[in-house]
Scaffold this motif. Structure first.
Motif, mmCIF file in Angstrom:
data_model
loop_
_atom_site.group_PDB
_atom_site.id
_atom_site.type_symbol
_atom_site.label_atom_id
_atom_site.label_comp_id
_atom_site.label_asym_id
_atom_site.label_seq_id
_atom_site.Cartn_x
_atom_site.Cartn_y
_atom_site.Cartn_z
ATOM 1 N N HIS A 14 0.817 -1.190 0.000
ATOM 2 C CA HIS A 14 0.000 0.000 0.000
ATOM 3 C C HIS A 14 0.863 1.257 0.000
ATOM 4 N N PRO A 15 1.572 1.496 -1.075
ATOM 5 C CA PRO A 15 2.493 2.629 -1.101
ATOM 6 C C PRO A 15 1.813 3.997 -1.018
ATOM 7 N N GLN A 16 0.529 4.077 -1.342
ATOM 8 C CA GLN A 16 -0.146 5.370 -1.304
ATOM 9 C C GLN A 16 -0.873 5.633 0.016
ATOM 10 N N VAL A 17 -0.798 4.717 0.952
ATOM 11 C CA VAL A 17 -1.442 4.888 2.256
ATOM 12 C C VAL A 17 -0.378 5.353 3.250
ATOM 13 N N VAL B 149 0.301 3.397 6.514
ATOM 14 C CA VAL B 149 1.010 2.128 6.319
ATOM 15 C C VAL B 149 2.501 2.396 6.110
ATOM 16 N N GLN B 150 2.814 3.409 5.348
ATOM 17 C CA GLN B 150 4.214 3.737 5.083
ATOM 18 C C GLN B 150 4.914 4.233 6.348
ATOM 19 N N HIS C 258 5.083 10.678 0.250
ATOM 20 C CA HIS C 258 4.312 11.399 1.268
ATOM 21 C C HIS C 258 5.126 12.544 1.871
#
Length: 112
Positions: free
Chosen positions: A1-4, A7-8, A49
């Motif tokens: 989930h690179p866009q969350v 999570v990152q 992000h």
């Protein structure tokens, strides 16, 4: 989930914790994480992000720990981090979050 972002942030925090310690076991974990792509993953999270201070702080913390250690392996990880854009990511984090003490502190650690 690179866009969350959450999570990152958690992933970078986990990497920072996993790669803490400078004994033989700690250095082995650091080397294993780097071989698995942890340096590039932390930089990618920070790039995805830039306005999320938690991602920037934990990303810098992860990079600082991943680049710890002396000797050829440590120098190779530092070079790998530089090639992956870690220097630029840490500087950008510090510039984007000048009032966030944790980003400033861990950014300085990441930059050595």
């Amino acid at each position: 989930h690179p866009q969350v972002a959450g999570v990152q942030e958690d992933g970078c925090g986990a990497l920072a914790n996993l790669c803490a310690g400078d004994g033989a076991a700690g250095l082995a974990r650091i080397q294993r994480a780097a071989a698995a792509g942890a340096i590039e993953a932390a930089v990618a999270a920070m790039q995805a992000h830039p306005q999320v201070a938690g991602v920037q702080e934990d990303g810098c913390g992860a990079l600082a720990n991943l680049c710890a250690g002396d000797g050829a392996a440590g120098l190779a990880r530092i070079q790998r981090a530089a090639a992956a854009g870690a220097i630029e990511a840490a500087v950008a984090a510090m510039q984007a979050h000048p009032q966030v003490a944790g980003v400033q502190q861990k950014g300085c650690l990441a930059l050595g």
